[in-house]
Design a protein around this motif. Sequence first.
Motif, PDB file in Angstrom:
ATOM      1  N   ILE A  12       7.995   1.703  -4.507  1.00 34.50           N
ATOM      2  CA  ILE A  12       6.986   2.287  -5.702  1.00 34.50           C
ATOM      3  C   ILE A  12       5.619   1.429  -5.415  1.00 34.50           C
ATOM      4  O   ILE A  12       4.462   1.709  -6.108  1.00 34.50           O
ATOM      5  CB  ILE A  12       7.641   1.847  -7.088  1.00 34.50           C
ATOM      6  CG1 ILE A  12       7.999   0.220  -6.996  1.00 34.50           C
ATOM      7  CG2 ILE A  12       8.820   2.813  -7.273  1.00 34.50           C
ATOM      8  CD1 ILE A  12       8.590  -0.357  -8.413  1.00 34.50           C
ATOM      9  N   CYS A  15       1.546   3.251  -4.195  1.00 26.94           N
ATOM     10  CA  CYS A  15       1.064   4.071  -5.284  1.00 26.94           C
ATOM     11  C   CYS A  15      -0.634   4.051  -5.638  1.00 26.94           C
ATOM     12  O   CYS A  15      -0.911   4.795  -6.496  1.00 26.94           O
ATOM     13  CB  CYS A  15       1.926   3.669  -6.322  1.00 26.94           C
ATOM     14  SG  CYS A  15       1.539   1.930  -6.937  1.00 26.94           S
ATOM     15  N   LYS A  20       3.150   3.473 -10.762  1.00 29.34           N
ATOM     16  CA  LYS A  20       4.288   3.252  -9.669  1.00 29.34           C
ATOM     17  C   LYS A  20       5.314   4.206  -9.732  1.00 29.34           C
ATOM     18  O   LYS A  20       5.621   4.836 -10.965  1.00 29.34           O
ATOM     19  CB  LYS A  20       4.864   1.960 -10.018  1.00 29.34           C
ATOM     20  CG  LYS A  20       4.230   0.838  -9.353  1.00 29.34           C
ATOM     21  CD  LYS A  20       4.986  -0.543  -9.958  1.00 29.34           C
ATOM     22  CE  LYS A  20       4.052  -1.816  -9.524  1.00 29.34           C
ATOM     23  NZ  LYS A  20       4.699  -2.943  -9.782  1.00 29.34           N
ATOM     24  N   GLY A  21       5.802   4.904  -8.680  1.00 31.82           N
ATOM     25  CA  GLY A  21       7.069   5.911  -8.721  1.00 31.82           C
ATOM     26  C   GLY A  21       6.438   7.262  -8.556  1.00 31.82           C
ATOM     27  O   GLY A  21       7.110   8.125  -8.056  1.00 31.82           O
TER      28      GLY A  21
END
Length: 252
Positions: A12, A15, A20-21
């Motif tokens: 993550i 980014c 994040k993710g």
Amino acid sequence: MKITGDFHTHTIYSCGYLLKGLHAKSTIEENVKSAFDKGLKTIVISEHGASHYLYGVRKKNLIKIRNEIDRLNEIYSEKGLFIMMGLESNLIGLDGQIDVDDDILKMLDILLMGFHYGSTPKSFKEGIDLYFISQLSRKHGYREDEITEAITESYVRAIKKYPIKIITHPGAKVKLNLLKLAKEAEKKDVALEVNSRHGNLSLDDLKMLKDINVKFYINSDAHKASEVGNFKKGIETFLLSGLDINRVINAI
Ligand SMILES: [Zn+2]
Ligand SMILES: [Zn+2]
């Protein structure tokens, strides 16, 4: 052939300024656990270099990554898994400049380098050459030989300037003179990647490199934990090429 370590995985932290993710899905611990569950001996956490506008790791997060890897090594090293901090740095200049500095290099266990659109170039002119002209060349043959040589030369300059150990997915996003790059990589003890996500090096590439004694890594380029250790495509391609498996550094 068995691959014992995955030297190219994202978490993550790849980014950019986004949530994040959005690009890579899992935490460092989730990638590590997946590597352990799959019986790997080594995993490298290799976020995108900081110059990438969308996916690059934020520089301030590098110390957090370092600390998290050190913490997890205390738990996993005695179980037989070694975790390394890498970075998939970006080529950002025709002179071979990549997006690392001495502070970043000191933190890393291993340095990787690749080519990605969306990195902030060293200068406007370099950006035009690296990200625009190179695509005109790749897709429409515009000044093809000249541009291919210029980009290949910038890779060669990068491996002469920096302690790069792996060139990721060579030829995936930009055309390269692979024979020339492989010869220089061999001299500098730099390996080329057979990337199971992108399919580069390709079967034809590997066959072409038969007589150059450059080494390889087969990696997953995982963007989520379940993909860690996914070497299927890379292994299939490598076995089809007929090259000696002893040339794959992370294989037994
Ligand atoms: Zn990449
Ligand atoms: Zn990657």
